[in-house]
Design a protein around this motif. Sequence first.
Motif, PDB file in Angstrom:
ATOM      1  N   MET A   1       5.150 -13.764  -0.671  1.00 39.11           N
ATOM      2  CA  MET A   1       4.337 -12.975  -1.606  1.00 39.11           C
ATOM      3  C   MET A   1       5.159 -11.816  -2.142  1.00 39.11           C
ATOM      4  SD  MET A   1       0.637 -11.150  -0.923  1.00 39.11           S
ATOM      5  CE  MET A   1       1.248  -9.789   0.023  1.00 39.11           C
ATOM      6  N   HIS A   2       5.113 -11.672  -3.452  1.00 36.07           N
ATOM      7  CA  HIS A   2       5.885 -10.586  -4.055  1.00 36.07           C
ATOM      8  C   HIS A   2       4.979  -9.401  -4.384  1.00 36.07           C
ATOM      9  CE1 HIS A   2       8.827  -8.471  -6.401  1.00 36.07           C
ATOM     10  NE2 HIS A   2       7.935  -8.343  -7.373  1.00 36.07           N
ATOM     11  N   LEU A   3       5.378  -8.228  -3.941  1.00 36.08           N
ATOM     12  CA  LEU A   3       4.645  -7.011  -4.288  1.00 36.08           C
ATOM     13  C   LEU A   3       5.525  -6.159  -5.188  1.00 36.08           C
ATOM     14  CD1 LEU A   3       3.058  -5.909  -0.907  1.00 36.08           C
ATOM     15  CD2 LEU A   3       1.890  -6.879  -2.869  1.00 36.08           C
ATOM     16  N   HIS A   4       4.915  -5.675  -6.222  1.00 28.34           N
ATOM     17  CA  HIS A   4       5.633  -4.772  -7.122  1.00 28.34           C
ATOM     18  C   HIS A   4       5.978  -3.488  -6.373  1.00 28.34           C
ATOM     19  CE1 HIS A   4       6.315  -2.064 -10.526  1.00 28.34           C
ATOM     20  NE2 HIS A   4       6.618  -3.161 -11.192  1.00 28.34           N
ATOM     21  N   LYS A   5       7.056  -2.844  -6.776  1.00 31.85           N
ATOM     22  CA  LYS A   5       7.515  -1.625  -6.089  1.00 31.85           C
ATOM     23  C   LYS A   5       6.416  -0.557  -6.053  1.00 31.85           C
ATOM     24  CE  LYS A   5      10.491   1.809  -7.386  1.00 31.85           C
ATOM     25  NZ  LYS A   5      11.491   2.133  -8.382  1.00 31.85           N
ATOM     26  N   TYR A   6       5.722  -0.355  -7.198  1.00 27.37           N
ATOM     27  CA  TYR A   6       4.671   0.675  -7.243  1.00 27.37           C
ATOM     28  C   TYR A   6       3.498   0.317  -6.333  1.00 27.37           C
ATOM     29  CZ  TYR A   6       7.054   2.813 -11.215  1.00 27.37           C
ATOM     30  OH  TYR A   6       7.956   3.416 -12.012  1.00 27.37           O
ATOM     31  N   GLU A   7       3.240  -1.000  -6.243  1.00 29.22           N
ATOM     32  CA  GLU A   7       2.151  -1.443  -5.369  1.00 29.22           C
ATOM     33  C   GLU A   7       2.461  -1.095  -3.910  1.00 29.22           C
ATOM     34  OE1 GLU A   7      -0.708  -5.358  -5.874  1.00 29.22           O
ATOM     35  OE2 GLU A   7       1.401  -5.463  -6.379  1.00 29.22           O
ATOM     36  N   LYS A   8       3.720  -1.311  -3.530  1.00 27.34           N
ATOM     37  CA  LYS A   8       4.152  -0.966  -2.168  1.00 27.34           C
ATOM     38  C   LYS A   8       4.033   0.536  -1.926  1.00 27.34           C
ATOM     39  CE  LYS A   8       7.513  -4.640  -1.559  1.00 27.34           C
ATOM     40  NZ  LYS A   8       8.929  -4.904  -1.782  1.00 27.34           N
TER      41      LYS A   8
ATOM     42  N   TRP B   1       2.040   2.690  -3.386  1.00 27.87           N
ATOM     43  CA  TRP B   1       0.639   3.111  -3.269  1.00 27.87           C
ATOM     44  C   TRP B   1       0.006   2.608  -1.985  1.00 27.87           C
ATOM     45  CZ3 TRP B   1      -1.469   7.040  -5.272  1.00 27.87           C
ATOM     46  CH2 TRP B   1      -1.021   7.535  -6.504  1.00 27.87           C
ATOM     47  N   LEU B   2       0.395   1.408  -1.537  1.00 27.80           N
ATOM     48  CA  LEU B   2      -0.112   0.905  -0.256  1.00 27.80           C
ATOM     49  C   LEU B   2       0.303   1.837   0.876  1.00 27.80           C
ATOM     50  CD1 LEU B   2       0.301  -2.973  -0.130  1.00 27.80           C
ATOM     51  CD2 LEU B   2      -1.740  -1.639   0.411  1.00 27.80           C
ATOM     52  N   LEU B   3       1.605   2.183   0.891  1.00 23.18           N
ATOM     53  CA  LEU B   3       2.091   3.080   1.937  1.00 23.18           C
ATOM     54  C   LEU B   3       1.424   4.447   1.846  1.00 23.18           C
ATOM     55  CD1 LEU B   3       5.898   2.202   2.047  1.00 23.18           C
ATOM     56  CD2 LEU B   3       4.172   1.818   3.822  1.00 23.18           C
ATOM     57  N   PHE B   4       1.231   4.937   0.610  1.00 22.07           N
ATOM     58  CA  PHE B   4       0.566   6.226   0.434  1.00 22.07           C
ATOM     59  C   PHE B   4      -0.859   6.171   0.984  1.00 22.07           C
ATOM     60  CE2 PHE B   4      -2.233   8.957  -2.052  1.00 22.07           C
ATOM     61  CZ  PHE B   4      -1.647  10.195  -1.812  1.00 22.07           C
ATOM     62  N   GLY B   5      -1.575   5.067   0.688  1.00 20.23           N
ATOM     63  CA  GLY B   5      -2.942   4.915   1.173  1.00 20.23           C
ATOM     64  C   GLY B   5      -3.009   4.879   2.690  1.00 20.23           C
ATOM     65  N   ILE B   6      -2.111   4.120   3.300  1.00 19.91           N
ATOM     66  CA  ILE B   6      -2.097   4.019   4.768  1.00 19.91           C
ATOM     67  C   ILE B   6      -1.746   5.373   5.384  1.00 19.91           C
ATOM     68  CG2 ILE B   6      -0.893   2.956   6.723  1.00 19.91           C
ATOM     69  CD1 ILE B   6      -0.610   0.435   4.890  1.00 19.91           C
ATOM     70  N   ALA B   7      -0.767   6.060   4.807  1.00 18.45           N
ATOM     71  CA  ALA B   7      -0.370   7.363   5.336  1.00 18.45           C
ATOM     72  C   ALA B   7      -1.510   8.370   5.202  1.00 18.45           C
ATOM     73  CB  ALA B   7       0.876   7.871   4.614  1.00 18.45           C
ATOM     74  N   ALA B   8      -2.203   8.367   4.061  1.00 15.94           N
ATOM     75  CA  ALA B   8      -3.318   9.293   3.861  1.00 15.94           C
ATOM     76  C   ALA B   8      -4.415   9.023   4.869  1.00 15.94           C
ATOM     77  CB  ALA B   8      -3.849   9.166   2.433  1.00 15.94           C
ATOM     78  N   LEU B   9      -4.716   7.736   5.116  1.00 16.01           N
ATOM     79  CA  LEU B   9      -5.733   7.370   6.103  1.00 16.01           C
ATOM     80  C   LEU B   9      -5.338   7.893   7.484  1.00 16.01           C
ATOM     81  CD1 LEU B   9      -8.362   5.737   6.270  1.00 16.01           C
ATOM     82  CD2 LEU B   9      -6.996   3.770   6.930  1.00 16.01           C
ATOM     83  N   ALA B  10      -4.073   7.692   7.863  1.00 18.12           N
ATOM     84  CA  ALA B  10      -3.600   8.155   9.174  1.00 18.12           C
ATOM     85  C   ALA B  10      -3.720   9.667   9.284  1.00 18.12           C
ATOM     86  CB  ALA B  10      -2.154   7.703   9.400  1.00 18.12           C
ATOM     87  N   VAL B  11      -3.355  10.387   8.223  1.00 16.20           N
ATOM     88  CA  VAL B  11      -3.440  11.860   8.257  1.00 16.20           C
ATOM     89  C   VAL B  11      -4.892  12.298   8.415  1.00 16.20           C
ATOM     90  CG1 VAL B  11      -3.157  13.941   6.854  1.00 16.20           C
ATOM     91  CG2 VAL B  11      -1.304  12.266   6.985  1.00 16.20           C
ATOM     92  N   PHE B  12      -5.808  11.739   7.619  1.00 13.90           N
ATOM     93  CA  PHE B  12      -7.204  12.174   7.677  1.00 13.90           C
ATOM     94  C   PHE B  12      -7.838  11.838   9.023  1.00 13.90           C
ATOM     95  CE2 PHE B  12      -7.107  11.729   2.869  1.00 13.90           C
ATOM     96  CZ  PHE B  12      -6.907  13.101   2.688  1.00 13.90           C
ATOM     97  N   LEU B  13      -7.574  10.639   9.548  1.00 18.51           N
ATOM     98  CA  LEU B  13      -8.143  10.281  10.854  1.00 18.51           C
ATOM     99  C   LEU B  13      -7.582  11.170  11.954  1.00 18.51           C
ATOM    100  CD1 LEU B  13      -8.341   6.391  10.667  1.00 18.51           C
ATOM    101  CD2 LEU B  13     -10.189   8.044  10.491  1.00 18.51           C
ATOM    102  N   SER B  14      -6.287  11.536  11.859  1.00 21.19           N
ATOM    103  CA  SER B  14      -5.703  12.436  12.851  1.00 21.19           C
ATOM    104  C   SER B  14      -6.363  13.800  12.799  1.00 21.19           C
ATOM    105  CB  SER B  14      -4.202  12.608  12.614  1.00 21.19           C
ATOM    106  OG  SER B  14      -3.580  11.356  12.595  1.00 21.19           O
TER     107      SER B  14
END
Length: 157
Positions: free
Chosen positions: A1-8, A10-23
């Motif tokens: 599966m190919h993911l566009h660079k921007y998609e990657k 934003w995915l990482l940004f979303g996961i990081a934001a979730l981790a920060v808020f839950l922490s």
Amino acid sequence: MHLHKYEKVWLLFGIAALAVFLSIVGVTAFSHGHTPAGGMDVIDPELVDETAPFNHPGVTQVDNDTYEVVMVAEAFSYTPSSIKVPAGKEILFTLTSKDVVHSFTIIDTKVNMMVVPGRITHKSYTFQKPGKYLVLCNEYCGTGHHFMQTEIEVYEP
Ligand SMILES: [Cu+2]
């Protein structure tokens, strides 16, 4: 599966934001010592009928100014089905559930307890005026949910 660079990105940004808020939520809850509303007491929901104080539900006088009301919630009723308590005295409500999540909501008061299987919920309340108070379950608990109610009679002491 190919993911566009921007998609990657934003995915990482979303996961990081979730981790920060839950922490943040986790750290503040522990540092402030948050507990579930109603207390940390636990009970085996299959042994409610054999476990004190739920083996004798009802009203007991603790001292001159305090009464305890022990009740069990199950689909779709409360046990005992009717209770009488005096006005102007502190009432300590102690509840648990045998099956699913219910609530114990006394209309026109500040009492709105979650009744969770496996947990014992406490709440203190003093009725100022005598009368009949309607108690409803406001957690959807099954097909008979809308029939789940009881009444508290508050009498002049
Ligand atoms: Cu219910």
